[in-house]
Design an enzyme around this catalytic site. Structure first.
Site, PDB file in Angstrom:
ATOM      1  CE1 TYR A 158      -3.966  -1.962   5.516  1.00  0.00           C
ATOM      2  CE2 TYR A 158      -2.948   0.075   4.798  1.00  0.00           C
ATOM      3  CZ  TYR A 158      -3.641  -1.080   4.506  1.00  0.00           C
ATOM      4  OH  TYR A 158      -4.007  -1.370   3.204  1.00  0.00           O
ATOM      5  CB  SER A 188      -0.852  -0.009   1.273  1.00  0.00           C
ATOM      6  OG  SER A 188      -1.439   1.258   1.492  1.00  0.00           O
TER       7      SER A 188
HETATM    8  N1  LIG Z   1      -8.801  -0.701  -0.640  1.00  0.00           N
HETATM    9  C1  LIG Z   1      -7.780   0.124  -0.508  1.00  0.00           C
HETATM   10  O1  LIG Z   1      -7.941   1.361  -0.475  1.00  0.00           O
HETATM   11  C2  LIG Z   1      -6.382  -0.447  -0.417  1.00  0.00           C
HETATM   12  C3  LIG Z   1      -5.306   0.426  -0.584  1.00  0.00           C
HETATM   13  C4  LIG Z   1      -4.009  -0.065  -0.505  1.00  0.00           C
HETATM   14  C5  LIG Z   1      -3.800  -1.418  -0.288  1.00  0.00           C
HETATM   15  N2  LIG Z   1      -4.856  -2.252  -0.122  1.00  0.00           N
HETATM   16  C6  LIG Z   1      -4.576  -3.682   0.132  1.00  0.00           C
HETATM   17  O2  LIG Z   1      -5.226  -4.473  -0.833  1.00  0.00           O
HETATM   18  C7  LIG Z   1      -5.413  -5.790  -0.323  1.00  0.00           C
HETATM   19  C8  LIG Z   1      -6.830  -6.244  -0.618  1.00  0.00           C
HETATM   20  O3  LIG Z   1      -7.724  -5.454   0.132  1.00  0.00           O
HETATM   21  P1  LIG Z   1      -9.115  -4.931  -0.444  1.00  0.00           P
HETATM   22  O4  LIG Z   1      -9.071  -3.473  -0.429  1.00  0.00           O
HETATM   23  O5  LIG Z   1      -9.463  -5.632  -1.695  1.00  0.00           O
HETATM   24  O6  LIG Z   1     -10.069  -5.359   0.780  1.00  0.00           O
HETATM   25  P2  LIG Z   1     -11.364  -6.296   0.866  1.00  0.00           P
HETATM   26  O7  LIG Z   1     -11.772  -6.240   2.301  1.00  0.00           O
HETATM   27  O8  LIG Z   1     -12.356  -5.912  -0.174  1.00  0.00           O
HETATM   28  O9  LIG Z   1     -10.788  -7.757   0.519  1.00  0.00           O
HETATM   29  C9  LIG Z   1      -9.880  -8.416   1.370  1.00  0.00           C
HETATM   30  C10 LIG Z   1     -10.107  -9.926   1.283  1.00  0.00           C
HETATM   31  O10 LIG Z   1      -9.144 -10.560   2.143  1.00  0.00           O
HETATM   32  C11 LIG Z   1      -9.801 -11.600   2.858  1.00  0.00           C
HETATM   33  N3  LIG Z   1      -9.082 -11.895   4.119  1.00  0.00           N
HETATM   34  C12 LIG Z   1      -9.094 -11.198   5.278  1.00  0.00           C
HETATM   35  N4  LIG Z   1      -8.346 -11.824   6.190  1.00  0.00           N
HETATM   36  C13 LIG Z   1      -7.833 -12.933   5.596  1.00  0.00           C
HETATM   37  C14 LIG Z   1      -6.986 -13.969   6.019  1.00  0.00           C
HETATM   38  N5  LIG Z   1      -6.509 -14.028   7.278  1.00  0.00           N
HETATM   39  N6  LIG Z   1      -6.653 -14.938   5.122  1.00  0.00           N
HETATM   40  C15 LIG Z   1      -7.155 -14.919   3.867  1.00  0.00           C
HETATM   41  N7  LIG Z   1      -7.983 -13.974   3.408  1.00  0.00           N
HETATM   42  C16 LIG Z   1      -8.307 -12.984   4.272  1.00  0.00           C
HETATM   43  C17 LIG Z   1     -11.209 -11.070   3.108  1.00  0.00           C
HETATM   44  O11 LIG Z   1     -12.117 -12.137   3.416  1.00  0.00           O
HETATM   45  C18 LIG Z   1     -11.501 -10.360   1.800  1.00  0.00           C
HETATM   46  O12 LIG Z   1     -12.105 -11.229   0.859  1.00  0.00           O
HETATM   47  C19 LIG Z   1      -5.070  -5.703   1.169  1.00  0.00           C
HETATM   48  O13 LIG Z   1      -3.775  -6.231   1.387  1.00  0.00           O
HETATM   49  C20 LIG Z   1      -5.101  -4.220   1.444  1.00  0.00           C
HETATM   50  O14 LIG Z   1      -4.308  -3.858   2.543  1.00  0.00           O
HETATM   51  C21 LIG Z   1      -6.144  -1.805  -0.195  1.00  0.00           C
END
Ligand SMILES: NC(=O)c1ccc[n+]([C@@H]2O[C@H](COP(=O)([O-])OP(=O)(O)OC[C@H]3O[C@@H](n4cnc5c(N)ncnc54)[C@H](O)[C@@H]3O)[C@@H](O)[C@H]2O)c1
Length: 277
Positions: free
Chosen positions: A164, A151
């Site tokens: 985070y 991120s």
């Molecule tokens: N959405 C944003 O703004 C953003 C920005 C930067 C980085 N990210 C990163 O992107 C990645 C995906 O996040 P997202 O935004 O799609 O969120 P999201 O909540 O839509 O999806 C995350 C998924 O991870 C799964 N998950 C949670 N804990 C888990 C575990 N212990 N083992 C396996 N699966 C697990 C959840 O069930 C969910 O399906 C993350 O690493 C997040 O930190 C997101």
């Protein structure tokens, strides 16, 4: 040109394993890799959610398999690798360590140790387990791509987001180290560093009410779609890129932080003091 010659794009016709593929960025990676002709193992701690991603891919004519995997558990990730290789009939060619959770709103000293542990177990130990288990397999195959989802928080130093931020800084360093270790092996490493992406991360996370409102607002105003982020990242992997910062604000923040880190950090602190009631 041989099968693994330079004209072959890693994101095309991949045998891909994705963690956290039940929602958001992980689901978008899964759909995009399937669109590019790949077979995709969609794993998630929530097997129903992973199944929904798989159903959408199959309905679109693609091939996918759902698997339950909690990335904080080494045994789960080891079992995922065995299951994926058996389904593919060989090694995966693309592994995406994507699963993650959001946490924020409390400063260091007030954020509970339980919350620190929860975030680091998933966001940092998840990618560590993924790299630990899958790297030897891809290295042995001599071909492929590993994408770790970090991120812009990895370098952003935003107050109230210590756990985070630390988890993502660790994932960034993990990816840089792995890229150096895998140099010349045919296996590329890409680390994805987005700012806001429109997903469920805020609703699913441990985030204070005020911070949730702010994150929701920023996500609505500035967030990219997960599909756009996944496409950009896969294209970066295909160009053998290490860093993928899909949004201009991430690239600007990264540049300022690298060239004037002290000024940057003080400015972030000042901005937060003026914007916090
Ligand atoms: N959405 C944003 O703004 C953003 C920005 C930067 C980085 N990210 C990163 O992107 C990645 C995906 O996040 P997202 O935004 O799609 O969120 P999201 O909540 O839509 O999806 C995350 C998924 O991870 C799964 N998950 C949670 N804990 C888990 C575990 N212990 N083992 C396996 N699966 C697990 C959840 O069930 C969910 O399906 C993350 O690493 C997040 O930190 C997101």
């Amino acid at each position: 040109m041989g099968l693994f010659g330079s004209s072959k794009k890693r994101s095309h016709d991949a045998a891909a394993v994705i963690t956290g593929a039940g929602s958001g960025i992980g689901a978008a990676f899964a759909r995009e890799l399937a669109n590019r002709g790949g077979r995709v193992v969609c794993s998630d701690i929530d097997e129903t959610a992973a199944g929904a991603t798989v159903d959408a891919i199959i309905a679109n004519g693609g091939e996918a398999l759902a698997s339950r995997c909690d990335v904080s558990q080494l045994d789960d990730v080891t079992a995922l690798a065995i299951q994926a290789q058996s389904w593919f009939g060989g090694p995966p060619t693309v592994v995406i360590n994507n699963a993650g959770v959001g946490a924020g709103g409390l400063p260091i000293g007030e954020l509970s140790v339980d919350d620190w542990q929860w975030v680091l177990d998933i966001n940092l130990w998840g990618p560590i387990h993924g790299c630990h288990v899958f790297t030897p397999i891809l290295r042995e195959a001599g071909y492929g791509g590993i994408i770790n989802v970090a991120s812009a928080a990895a370098f952003g130093a935003a107050p109230g987001m210590a756990a985070y931020n630390v988890s993502k800084a660790g994932t960034l360093s993990l990816s840089e180290t792995l890229a150096a270790e895998l140099s010349g092996t045919g296996v590329n490493v890409t680390v994805l560093c987005p700012t806001f992406v429109k997903t469920n991360i805020v609703d699913a996370g441990r985030i204070s009410d005020r911070s949730t409102q702010l994150a929701d607002m920023l996500m609505r105003w500035t967030g990219f779609s997960p599909e756009r982020v996944a496409r950009t990242c896969l294209d970066t992997m295909d160009r053998d890129g290490l860093y993928c910062m899909p949004q201009p604000d991430a690239r600007i923040g990264w540049g300022i932080k690298r060239f004037t880190p002290t000024v940057y950090t003080r400015a972030v602190g000042l901005t937060t003091r003026f914007t916090t009631p």
